[in-house]
Design a protein around this motif. Structure first.
Motif, PDB file in Angstrom:
ATOM      1  N   ILE A 462       0.844  -1.202   0.000  1.00 52.67           N
ATOM      2  CA  ILE A 462       0.000   0.000   0.000  1.00 52.67           C
ATOM      3  C   ILE A 462       0.870   1.239   0.000  1.00 52.67           C
ATOM      4  CG2 ILE A 462      -1.532   1.363   1.461  1.00 52.67           C
ATOM      5  CD1 ILE A 462      -2.956  -1.232   2.208  1.00 52.67           C
ATOM      6  N   ASP A 463       1.888   1.227   0.859  1.00 52.59           N
ATOM      7  CA  ASP A 463       2.769   2.382   0.950  1.00 52.59           C
ATOM      8  C   ASP A 463       3.465   2.611  -0.388  1.00 52.59           C
ATOM      9  OD1 ASP A 463       4.279   4.443   2.426  1.00 52.59           O
ATOM     10  OD2 ASP A 463       5.981   3.108   1.993  1.00 52.59           O
ATOM     11  N   ALA A 464       4.002   1.526  -0.958  1.00 53.35           N
ATOM     12  CA  ALA A 464       4.731   1.661  -2.215  1.00 53.35           C
ATOM     13  C   ALA A 464       3.793   2.112  -3.327  1.00 53.35           C
ATOM     14  CB  ALA A 464       5.383   0.332  -2.581  1.00 53.35           C
ATOM     15  N   THR A 465       2.597   1.484  -3.374  1.00 52.05           N
ATOM     16  CA  THR A 465       1.691   1.759  -4.482  1.00 52.05           C
ATOM     17  C   THR A 465       1.009   3.115  -4.352  1.00 52.05           C
ATOM     18  OG1 THR A 465       1.299  -0.610  -4.579  1.00 52.05           O
ATOM     19  CG2 THR A 465      -0.196   0.771  -5.831  1.00 52.05           C
ATOM     20  N   TYR A 466       0.453   3.367  -3.175  1.00 53.35           N
ATOM     21  CA  TYR A 466      -0.386   4.558  -3.043  1.00 53.35           C
ATOM     22  C   TYR A 466       0.350   5.796  -2.526  1.00 53.35           C
ATOM     23  CZ  TYR A 466      -4.391   1.555  -3.888  1.00 53.35           C
ATOM     24  OH  TYR A 466      -5.289   0.698  -4.457  1.00 53.35           O
ATOM     25  N   PHE A 467       1.519   5.601  -1.933  1.00 48.74           N
ATOM     26  CA  PHE A 467       2.197   6.782  -1.384  1.00 48.74           C
ATOM     27  C   PHE A 467       3.550   7.054  -2.021  1.00 48.74           C
ATOM     28  CE2 PHE A 467      -0.854   5.355   1.729  1.00 48.74           C
ATOM     29  CZ  PHE A 467      -1.517   6.538   2.022  1.00 48.74           C
ATOM     30  N   LYS A 468       4.142   6.028  -2.662  1.00 48.13           N
ATOM     31  CA  LYS A 468       5.430   6.255  -3.313  1.00 48.13           C
ATOM     32  C   LYS A 468       5.266   6.325  -4.835  1.00 48.13           C
ATOM     33  CE  LYS A 468       8.120   6.167   0.335  1.00 48.13           C
ATOM     34  NZ  LYS A 468       7.819   5.089   1.252  1.00 48.13           N
ATOM     35  N   ILE A 584      15.436  -1.353 -13.476  1.00 44.94           N
ATOM     36  CA  ILE A 584      14.596  -2.420 -12.944  1.00 44.94           C
ATOM     37  C   ILE A 584      13.727  -1.761 -11.879  1.00 44.94           C
ATOM     38  CG2 ILE A 584      14.526  -4.635 -11.741  1.00 44.94           C
ATOM     39  CD1 ILE A 584      15.917  -4.954 -14.385  1.00 44.94           C
ATOM     40  N   MET A 585      12.423  -1.938 -12.002  1.00 47.45           N
ATOM     41  CA  MET A 585      11.537  -1.209 -11.084  1.00 47.45           C
ATOM     42  C   MET A 585      10.742  -2.148 -10.165  1.00 47.45           C
ATOM     43  SD  MET A 585       8.559  -0.241 -13.767  1.00 47.45           S
ATOM     44  CE  MET A 585       7.347  -0.030 -12.492  1.00 47.45           C
ATOM     45  N   GLN A 586      10.180  -1.554  -9.125  1.00 50.87           N
ATOM     46  CA  GLN A 586       9.366  -2.289  -8.160  1.00 50.87           C
ATOM     47  C   GLN A 586       7.916  -2.237  -8.600  1.00 50.87           C
ATOM     48  OE1 GLN A 586       9.029  -4.650  -6.032  1.00 50.87           O
ATOM     49  NE2 GLN A 586      10.203  -3.752  -4.369  1.00 50.87           N
ATOM     50  N   GLN A 587       7.296  -3.378  -8.769  1.00 47.63           N
ATOM     51  CA  GLN A 587       5.884  -3.410  -9.113  1.00 47.63           C
ATOM     52  C   GLN A 587       5.324  -4.735  -8.641  1.00 47.63           C
ATOM     53  OE1 GLN A 587       4.280  -1.542 -12.854  1.00 47.63           O
ATOM     54  NE2 GLN A 587       4.097  -3.693 -13.393  1.00 47.63           N
ATOM     55  N   PHE A 588       4.255  -4.669  -7.838  1.00 43.09           N
ATOM     56  CA  PHE A 588       3.752  -5.899  -7.237  1.00 43.09           C
ATOM     57  C   PHE A 588       2.708  -6.578  -8.094  1.00 43.09           C
ATOM     58  CE2 PHE A 588       5.008  -3.067  -3.737  1.00 43.09           C
ATOM     59  CZ  PHE A 588       6.140  -3.762  -3.389  1.00 43.09           C
ATOM     60  N   MET A 589       2.068  -5.778  -8.952  1.00 42.13           N
ATOM     61  CA  MET A 589       0.973  -6.341  -9.737  1.00 42.13           C
ATOM     62  C   MET A 589       1.277  -6.102 -11.201  1.00 42.13           C
ATOM     63  SD  MET A 589      -2.022  -7.688  -9.189  1.00 42.13           S
ATOM     64  CE  MET A 589      -3.324  -8.209 -10.288  1.00 42.13           C
ATOM     65  N   GLY A 590       1.177  -7.118 -12.001  1.00 38.24           N
ATOM     66  CA  GLY A 590       1.311  -6.969 -13.440  1.00 38.24           C
ATOM     67  C   GLY A 590       2.752  -6.901 -13.906  1.00 38.24           C
ATOM     68  N   LEU A 591       2.900  -6.928 -15.216  1.00 42.65           N
ATOM     69  CA  LEU A 591       4.244  -6.982 -15.790  1.00 42.65           C
ATOM     70  C   LEU A 591       4.488  -5.765 -16.679  1.00 42.65           C
ATOM     71  CD1 LEU A 591       4.292 -10.762 -16.827  1.00 42.65           C
ATOM     72  CD2 LEU A 591       5.425  -9.729 -14.864  1.00 42.65           C
ATOM     73  N   GLY A 592       3.682  -4.719 -16.485  1.00 41.32           N
ATOM     74  CA  GLY A 592       3.780  -3.550 -17.348  1.00 41.32           C
ATOM     75  C   GLY A 592       5.164  -2.915 -17.359  1.00 41.32           C
ATOM     76  N   ARG A 743       3.055 -10.298  -7.060  1.00 42.16           N
ATOM     77  CA  ARG A 743       4.233 -10.642  -6.276  1.00 42.16           C
ATOM     78  C   ARG A 743       4.063 -10.066  -4.874  1.00 42.16           C
ATOM     79  NH1 ARG A 743       9.272  -9.067  -5.197  1.00 42.16           N
ATOM     80  NH2 ARG A 743       8.869  -6.946  -5.870  1.00 42.16           N
ATOM     81  N   MET A 744       4.240 -10.918  -3.859  1.00 42.04           N
ATOM     82  CA  MET A 744       4.102 -10.433  -2.488  1.00 42.04           C
ATOM     83  C   MET A 744       5.495 -10.184  -1.913  1.00 42.04           C
ATOM     84  SD  MET A 744       2.564 -12.332   0.836  1.00 42.04           S
ATOM     85  CE  MET A 744       0.855 -12.364   0.381  1.00 42.04           C
ATOM     86  N   PRO A 745       5.756  -8.940  -1.495  1.00 45.25           N
ATOM     87  CA  PRO A 745       7.089  -8.674  -0.935  1.00 45.25           C
ATOM     88  C   PRO A 745       7.200  -9.296   0.448  1.00 45.25           C
ATOM     89  CG  PRO A 745       5.703  -6.748  -0.689  1.00 45.25           C
ATOM     90  CD  PRO A 745       4.880  -7.770  -1.433  1.00 45.25           C
ATOM     91  N   LEU A 746       8.381  -9.717   0.799  1.00 41.95           N
ATOM     92  CA  LEU A 746       8.597 -10.290   2.136  1.00 41.95           C
ATOM     93  C   LEU A 746       8.961  -9.160   3.085  1.00 41.95           C
ATOM     94  CD1 LEU A 746       8.957 -12.584   4.122  1.00 41.95           C
ATOM     95  CD2 LEU A 746      11.279 -12.872   3.316  1.00 41.95           C
ATOM     96  N   ILE A 747       7.961  -8.693   3.796  1.00 43.27           N
ATOM     97  CA  ILE A 747       8.207  -7.601   4.742  1.00 43.27           C
ATOM     98  C   ILE A 747       7.719  -8.060   6.106  1.00 43.27           C
ATOM     99  CG2 ILE A 747       7.638  -5.212   5.352  1.00 43.27           C
ATOM    100  CD1 ILE A 747       9.228  -5.416   2.769  1.00 43.27           C
ATOM    101  N   ILE A 748       8.603  -8.033   7.089  1.00 43.30           N
ATOM    102  CA  ILE A 748       8.188  -8.373   8.450  1.00 43.30           C
ATOM    103  C   ILE A 748       8.611  -7.223   9.349  1.00 43.30           C
ATOM    104  CG2 ILE A 748       8.275 -10.110  10.269  1.00 43.30           C
ATOM    105  CD1 ILE A 748       9.381 -12.076   8.167  1.00 43.30           C
ATOM    106  N   GLU A 749       7.633  -6.564   9.889  1.00 39.97           N
ATOM    107  CA  GLU A 749       7.920  -5.403  10.755  1.00 39.97           C
ATOM    108  C   GLU A 749       8.384  -5.885  12.123  1.00 39.97           C
ATOM    109  OE1 GLU A 749       7.951  -2.317   9.917  1.00 39.97           O
ATOM    110  OE2 GLU A 749       7.021  -2.487   7.929  1.00 39.97           O
TER     111      GLU A 749
END
Lengths: 788, 238
Positions: A462-468, A584-592, A743-749
């Motif tokens: 969410i942070d990456a997609t909607y705020f970054k 090379i960019m970060q994108q969790f959904m799709g291959l655009g 793609r689900m990033p491996l993030i553990i707070e």
């Protein structure tokens, strides 16, 4: 003579019932999670398949700009194609009376008569639209539910530049939209996006597409080669602006459900073994202690002529009895919970029905696995009974031997309280038991992390997609390419502060023998609203030449920065070019993939055209802006990103909350099973020692502290090990969920580690407290009389 | 010993009954007893005569069914569990027939277990020296003989400088030679530290080392003897 032993067995079981229950609960969790994951998985996959079959979900799909309907004969003539459905698909802005912000919809045509031949609609309420310019429509159930729409209700849509009042005649479901998201988006927003089905003539006239189609679905023969059909279709459709046919894996609803099913399947491989492993170890620990206590009885039984195998079997039956109780609990719990979970899933995904069948095989396999666990757990402990010779068994066991350990060797033990020394020496005397106890507690910790991290990953996305990356308040999609002057009009809409154009085109990318179809998007070099971000979530400035490609695509195509890829435009122009991978960019959904919009237009040989704009606007002028958007003919859709985010949190917040509670409960069961049993055994082994301390004047509290020290040390050791275990499991889960589209990033707070550690620690304390209360019951006087 | 000494223990019609009705076991049937401070008393009686029950009540391990018991001015029969724990902690040293040492602790550490929670203890080393075990200090119970283990238990009991030392069959599990060594340690402590000592035994021979001998049978004190010339344990034989 066996009968008497069975009476002993039952009495032992009753006497040890709390310990037996703790073990049975852990085994039940193993059996239950197996039933849940397998049962739910099967129910969903069978429901999905049945739904696909009954409603003729297509195998291959293709988007075309505009093709004549007569092409259908050529399509059906392709070898292996058994049925085809041609239709029109368009986006439209909706004006829903009570809603200020505009919603949008995908409008899909159905034949003028009857249902579609593929991807048929399931009419839940009402009747299929009449057609004949009646403006009747069917709408998707999720959309209807979000608005409370019923057949007979109506709202307006801008279709082909004309506002039309549409009347709902049916609420429907389709195998194509089990999971409904706007193209290119990850999460559903049922309030602002829905599917509308309308009779072909009604749509065709609105969009000037009489006698033509722009979307194709194909059903292939079972044995036919998918790749061959796709190739033939591409050749056939290319002159009409075909952007490349794709199979089910490229269909967003299908691919999302498959990711979910894969996750469910992964759960059946991870969770049950953990519980059964812990149950096996608890059976081992408890039986070993019982056998040690009953050493003299075993010697006596042997002395009077019982066979070693009879005695061994007697103790093993106790392990099996515990497993059987666990199996029954697990069956009951699993039967109930798997049905419940399948229903929850069926509701989340829009299935018209749910096939849930209790099949004996899962029950039997789960029971079998639990029995195997119990047998494996018993074996080692029971072996001791076979080894015991009657003469040795009848004599008291040799006193336990303790040795100096590292604190003694370095001379530090003088400075350590005696309680701690007792705990450390006990642990070092039985290192295997200590290790297994630690392992049990760390498994619980790891389980929590593997279950809880999904929220962290979601928040990160969410942070990456909607705020970054996509920081725009809204995205406007136009019905046709916008000229710079049309862009200016968008900039002049009320309240619009910034509008960044974008250009979208379908492409086929080739690197050597690897190939992928995707979307190429052009964005301004210094785009500030909708940005491209790198793997560290830092914005990327698009270069004038070269493309930015997502990590996933880079690995599919096996390319790295500065490699050159071949890009073929799928706009019917046949244009091919070589482009360098610049980022090379970060994108969790799709291959655009992305490039600078000016450079893209140059390649396309167009002046500055765009397909829409990302905008930010003055929220004070929202109403004005929205009402204008709703009546602007060139606008085909609008996405309100903040509202989507709210919806997303609502949708997932609840299920993540349930998941968290379930994981906490499961972890607590393990901790309870491990801690309760290991402390009960300790208490039994050390009852005399602890009662002696009480006689010597130690308070109950002080004795409890001594008893607690060991489990406290082990828990403190287990938690960090559990963190490591959990981190790798979480990695595995993230990997399992990964598909080409998602793609689900491996993030553990840290807070997740903290919560996991805290839950385990509290569960340990509570379990320990339950055992600790037994210290009051220590018989001080008996201590004076008995010997070890 | 003279009778003008302060009284350590006093009981009045102490009764202890286990169970009720027809199955009731009357362990104590009204015990009246007086035990002066600083004396070594031997309580003699057959198995089941009630001597352990009596010592358990005096040691704060068990409660009486009726009657009263005092230690100095403290009425033991009126104390709750917590107060009894404190009483044991501050005043009583126990020696058991089966030593009851913590197997995971060395001799020194077994003693330190008690000195850690006491107000004015002697050092574990000193306590062990008193029982002649200074050189075995770092051995674990499994590395010590029965007599040695019992002497560790005595060291553990006296390290907190208790007012009372209660020994339940301290030589019961030992051969006579080892047993005499243990009795010597008890006599030394009684004379050097002036610790009031009560030894329970069914071994009549041991009465010769005591200042006072109480005879118990069937839950009652049947006789009391004062021994003006206690002998050294080395003179005792069984």
């Amino acid at each position: 003579m066996v009968k008497i032993l069975n009476i002993k067995l039952l009495r032992d079981f009753v006497r040890l019932w709390t310990q037996a229950l703790a073990i049975a609960l852990v085994a039940a969790a193993g059996v239950g999670t197996m039933l849940i994951s397998v049962g739910t998985y099967r129910a969903l996959i069978e429901t999905q398949q049945a739904y696909y079959e009954r409603y003729d979900f297509a195998d291959i799909f293709a988007n075309i700009i505009r093709a004549p309907n007569r092409l259908l004969d050529d399509i059906l003539a392709i070898d292996g194609v058994i049925r085809a459905d041609i239709r029109i698909e368009k986006s439209a802005i909706l004006d829903i009376p009570y809603m200020k912000d505009p919603a949008s919809a995908k409008i899909i045509s159905i034949p003028d008569i009857g249902n579609s031949s593929l991807n048929r609609l399931f009419v839940q309420k009402g009747h299929l639209p009449k057609g004949d310019k009646s403006n009747e429509i069917a709408i998707s159930q999720a959309f209807a539910d979000a608005h409370g729409f019923e057949p007979g209700d109506s709202f307006s849509a801008i279709m082909g530049g004309v506002k039309r009042k549409l009347t709902i005649s049916a609420i429907a479901l389709s195998p194509e939209f089990i999971y409904t998201v706007r193209d290119g988006e990850m999460f559903p927003d049922d309030k602002r996006f829905g599917i509308i089905w309308m009779r072909y003539s009604d749509i065709a006239s609105a969009y000037n597409l009489n006698g033509a189609f722009n979307y194709l679905s194909v059903k292939k023969d079972k044995g036919a080669s998918q790749a061959a059909i796709i190739k033939n279709l591409d050749n056939l459709l290319k002159p009409y602006g075909g952007t490349g046919a794709y199979d089910r894996s490229g269909q967003s609803s299908h691919s999302y459900i498959n990711a979910e099913l894969t996750g469910l399947k992964a759960m059946s491989f991870v969770l049950p073994p953990i519980f059964l492993l812990v149950a096996a170890f608890l059976v081992n620990m408890t039986l070993a202690r019982l056998i040690a206590l009953e050493r003299e009885q075993i010697g006596l039984l042997k002395a009077i002529g019982y066979k070693s195998s009879t005695i061994a079997w007697h103790y093993m039956k106790l392990g099996l009895l515990v497993a059987n109780v666990g199996i029954i609990f697990g069956w009951v719990f699993g039967a109930y919970a798997s049905r419940l979970l399948a229903q929850v899933y069926a509701q989340f995904f829009k299935f018209p029905f749910l096939l849930f069948q209790d099949r004996p095989d899962v029950y039997l396999i789960a029971a079998f696995a639990a029995l195997i666990a119990a047998i494996l757990g018993s074996l080692q402990a029971v072996r001791a009974t076979i080894r015991l010779s009657p003469a040795v068994a009848m004599a008291p066991p040799a006193p336990p031997i303790y040795r100096q350990f590292f604190l003694d060797r370095i001379g530090l033990s003088k400075y350590v309280p005696q309680g701690l020394i007792m705990a450390l020496r006990n642990l070092s005397r039985r290192p295997l038991r200590a290790a297994l106890t630690t392992l049990g507690i760390s498994l619980a910790t790891g389980l929590l992390i593997a279950g809880l991290f999904i929220n962290d990953s979601l928040e990160y996305m969410i942070d990456a997609t909607y705020f970054k990356a996509d920081r725009q308040q809204a995205t406007i999609i136009s019905t046709k390419p916008l000229t710079p002057s049309a862009m200016q009009e968008i900039r002049r809409l009320p309240g619009v502060m910034v509008a960044e154009p974008f250009r979208v085109i379908g492409v086929k990318i080739t690197n050597g023998n690897r190939q992928k179809r995707t979307i190429l998007t052009g964005k301004p070099k210094n785009a500030d609203l909708s940005r491209i971000i790198d793997l560290n979530l830092e914005p990327i400035i698009l270069p004038e030449y070269g493309v930015a490609i997502p990590e996933m695509l880079a690995s599919i195509l096996n390319v790295k920065i500065s490699d050159v890829i071949e890009v073929e435009l799928l706009d019917g122009s046949d244009k091919k070019m070589k482009l360098q991978v610049s980022q090379i960019m970060q994108q969790f959904m799709g291959l655009g993939i992305y490039m600078e919009i000016g450079a893209l237009n140059k390649i396309l040989g167009e002046s500055s055209l765009s397909n829409g704009a990302n905008i930010s606007f003055d929220t004070n002028k929202t109403d004005e802006l929205f009402s204008l958007v709703k009546s602007t003919p060139t606008i085909a859709g609008i996405t309100l990103l903040r509202k989507s985010l709210q919806m997303l949190r609502q949708t997932f917040g609840e299920s993540i909350g349930i998941m968290r509670d379930v994981m906490i409960a499961l972890a607590a069961i393990i901790v309870f099973g491990v801690v309760y049993n290991s402390m009960r055994i300790q208490l039994s082994e050390r009852a005399r020692e602890l009662a002696s301390l009480r006689v010597l004047g130690f308070t109950k509290f002080e004795v409890s502290v001594i008893l607690l020290t060991e489990i406290f040390i082990l828990t403190m050791l287990a938690i960090p090990i559990g963190f490591l275990l959990g981190t790798s499991w979480a990695g595995l889960v993230a990997y399992e969920y990964q598909t080409e589209l998602f793609r689900m990033p491996l993030i553990i707070e840290r807070s997740t580690y903290g919560l996991a550690g805290l839950v385990v620690f509290i569960a340990m304390l509570v379990s320990a407290f339950i055992v600790q209360r037994r210290i009051s019951g220590l018989d001080l006087i008996a201590v004076l009389k008995t010997r070890d | 010993m003279t009778n003008n000494k302060k009284t350590a223990f006093r009981t009045e019609n102490l009764v202890k009954t286990y169970g009720s009705g027809e199955t009731a076991v009357h362990a104590l049937r009204g015990v009246d007893l007086l035990m002066p401070l600083g004396e070594m008393t031997v309580l003699l009686g057959q198995s089941g005569s009630g001597k352990s029950t009596l010592v358990n009540i005096l040691g704060g391990l068990d409660s009486a069914t009726s009657g009263k018991a005092w230690f100095l001015d403290k009425e033991l029969t009126a104390l709750n569990d917590k107060a009894l724990t404190n009483y044991r902690r501050e005043n009583v040293g126990f020696v058991f027939q089966f030593y009851n040492l913590v197997p995971s602790l060395t001799a020194r550490e077994n003693v330190a277990l008690v000195t850690e929670i006491s107000k004015n203890p002697m050092s574990p080393e000193e306590a062990l020296e008193r029982v002649g075990l200074k050189n075995r200090m770092n051995h674990f119970p499994s590395q010590l003989s029965g007599g040695e283990q019992q002497r560790v238990a005595i060291a553990r009991a006296i390290a907190k400088r208790p007012n009372i030392l209660l020994c339940d069959e301290p030589t019961g599990a030992l051969d006579s030679k080892t047993g005499i060594g243990v009795l010597e340690a008890l006599v030394d402590i009684n004379s050097e530290l002036n610790t009031t000592t009560l030894i329970i035994t069914h071994n009549a021979e041991i009465q010769r080392i005591a200042h006072r001998i109480l005879f118990m049978a069937d839950g009652q004190i049947t006789d009391e003897k004062i021994n003006r010339n206690p002998v050294k344990p080395s003179k005792v034989k069984w």
